[in-house]
Motif scaffolding. Structure first.
Motif, mmCIF file in Angstrom:
data_model
loop_
_atom_site.group_PDB
_atom_site.id
_atom_site.type_symbol
_atom_site.label_atom_id
_atom_site.label_comp_id
_atom_site.label_asym_id
_atom_site.label_seq_id
_atom_site.Cartn_x
_atom_site.Cartn_y
_atom_site.Cartn_z
ATOM 1 N N GLY A 6 83.098 -12.128 120.042
ATOM 2 C CA GLY A 6 81.643 -12.144 119.924
ATOM 3 C C GLY A 6 81.059 -10.751 119.959
ATOM 4 N N VAL A 7 81.609 -9.895 120.829
ATOM 5 C CA VAL A 7 81.176 -8.497 120.889
ATOM 6 C C VAL A 7 81.494 -7.789 119.573
ATOM 7 C CG1 VAL A 7 81.516 -6.284 122.038
ATOM 8 C CG2 VAL A 7 81.427 -8.375 123.395
ATOM 9 N N GLY A 8 82.692 -8.039 119.037
ATOM 10 C CA GLY A 8 83.074 -7.416 117.764
ATOM 11 C C GLY A 8 82.151 -7.818 116.632
ATOM 12 N N ALA A 9 81.783 -9.102 116.586
ATOM 13 C CA ALA A 9 80.858 -9.562 115.550
ATOM 14 C C ALA A 9 79.513 -8.867 115.681
ATOM 15 C CB ALA A 9 80.684 -11.081 115.645
ATOM 16 N N GLY A 10 79.014 -8.752 116.916
ATOM 17 C CA GLY A 10 77.740 -8.069 117.128
ATOM 18 C C GLY A 10 77.782 -6.617 116.724
ATOM 19 N N ALA A 11 78.902 -5.944 117.008
ATOM 20 C CA ALA A 11 79.044 -4.537 116.638
ATOM 21 C C ALA A 11 79.000 -4.359 115.127
ATOM 22 C CB ALA A 11 80.351 -3.978 117.207
ATOM 23 N N MET A 12 79.629 -5.268 114.394
ATOM 24 C CA MET A 12 79.631 -5.195 112.934
ATOM 25 C C MET A 12 78.270 -5.574 112.357
ATOM 26 S SD MET A 12 82.654 -4.161 111.941
ATOM 27 C CE MET A 12 82.542 -3.076 113.362
ATOM 28 N N TRP A 13 77.675 -6.650 112.840
ATOM 29 C CA TRP A 13 76.390 -7.111 112.310
ATOM 30 C C TRP A 13 75.261 -6.131 112.612
ATOM 31 C CZ3 TRP A 13 76.737 -12.939 114.109
ATOM 32 C CH2 TRP A 13 77.634 -13.610 113.265
ATOM 33 N N GLY A 14 75.356 -5.429 113.731
ATOM 34 C CA GLY A 14 74.311 -4.474 114.067
ATOM 35 C C GLY A 14 74.172 -3.357 113.045
ATOM 36 N N MET A 15 75.259 -3.070 112.313
ATOM 37 C CA MET A 15 75.220 -2.005 111.312
ATOM 38 C C MET A 15 74.341 -2.357 110.115
ATOM 39 S SD MET A 15 79.076 -0.421 111.185
ATOM 40 C CE MET A 15 79.814 -1.941 110.576
ATOM 41 N N VAL A 16 74.057 -3.653 109.928
ATOM 42 C CA VAL A 16 73.230 -4.076 108.794
ATOM 43 C C VAL A 16 71.862 -3.407 108.841
ATOM 44 C CG1 VAL A 16 72.057 -6.067 107.766
ATOM 45 C CG2 VAL A 16 74.418 -6.275 108.527
#
Length: 308
Positions: A6-16
């Motif tokens: 879940g943390v990894g997904a947030g880290a990637m999505w935050g770059m949008v």
């Protein structure tokens, strides 16, 4: 492992949220078309070696589900969010869409492995307070920056924000259910299949954009393609793979809280880009967000199993 994904997904999505800063002259429609077509192309290349085996596992109902998930989680959600920001403002839109963790958690109360409402209520309350603080801080930045909007425009914008909230929440719930229904399809492959379908649907959006293409130099188009590919790979390919993996490991009432990490990383990236630290209210909101996740994780811990 589920929380880590879940943390990894947030880290990637935050770059949008950084992409519009890199290509400020690109319209929202062009940004969406570039990102999702790139998502489809990259996903198609990665899934090609397993295409026949995977498609043999999918029924017509599963393909219809992929179309629905592509629309709910990508195309429709993004379109509603863009309209909401234009018609209701950033702060109001962020305040409403920021309630996704709460809505998903409440939606998942009857799902297998869910914690009862009384155990997750403190975490949800902290998440709501954090979103309100962020919305208040954003509204202070907006104040005086935008002209007054007609009442009907603001109401339509708020309606689109609520619709975006429902759209993404429905995606999170239905996506989790379909991952449970297809145990032979890996979380990563399900993300790639969603990307192929999303890319195909995005071709229609690209046709509309090409009727009035931007007058850019070759270098500007190169930058746009590079940003689109980076966002597609980082946020859509890697981020969605992390999210799908977390969806298989965590109950829905805890999955809702994982969306908080997208906001946390988006704030962190924004601070780095602006070369500043958080304000007092922003810092308090971050602390409350982290606390809400920790409380939610604890609510699903050994004590819950003992109660059962």
């Amino acid at each position: 492992m589920g929380v880590a994904c879940g943390v990894g997904a947030g880290a990637m999505w935050g770059m949008v949220f950084l992409a519009p800063k890199a290509t400020p002259d690109a319209s929202p429609a062009l940004m969406a078309a570039g990102r999702y077509i790139a998502y489809g192309l990259i996903a198609a290349m990665l899934v090609a070696p397993r295409w026949r085996r995977l498609t043999a596992l999918l029924t017509g109902e599963a393909w219809r589900a992929l179309v629905l998930l592509s629309v709910l989680g990508n195309l429709l959600y993004y379109a509603l969010l863009v309209v909401a920001v234009h018609w209701a403002g950033v702060s109001a839109s962020a305040l409403i869409v920021g309630m996704v963790p709460v809505v998903v958690a409440l939606w998942g109360l009857r799902e297998p492995g869910a914690a009862p409402l009384k155990r997750i209520a403190p975490a949800l309350v902290l998440a709501v307070i954090a979103v309100v603080l962020i919305g208040h801080e954003a509204s202070q930045g907006e104040a005086g920056g935008e002209g007054a909007r007609p009442l009907w425009t603001s109401l339509m914008g708020l309606g689109c924000a609520v619709a975006a909230l429902v759209s993404w929440s429905a995606y999170a719930v239905f996506n989790s259910r379909w991952l449970d229904r297809l145990p032979d399809v890996s979380a990563h492959d399900w993300s790639l299949l969603t990307g192929v379908v999303t890319g195909g649907l995005s071709l229609g959006l690209a046709v509309l954009v090409l009727f009035d293409p931007p007058q850019w130099a070759i270098g500007d188009w190169g930058l746009f393609v590079g940003v689109s590919a980076a966002v597609a790979f980082g946020a859509s390919i890697v981020g969605n793979a992390f999210w799908n993996r977390a969806s298989r490991l965590l109950p829905m009432t805890l999955m809702g809280q994982m969306i908080v990490f997208e906001t946390l990383f988006a704030l962190a990236y924004g601070f780095l880009l602006a070369r500043r630290g958080p304000s007092l209210l922003e810092g308090l909101a971050v602390v409350l967000m982290v606390a809400s996740v920790l409380l939610s994780v604890r609510a699903h811990g050994p004590e819950l199993e003992a109660e059962r």
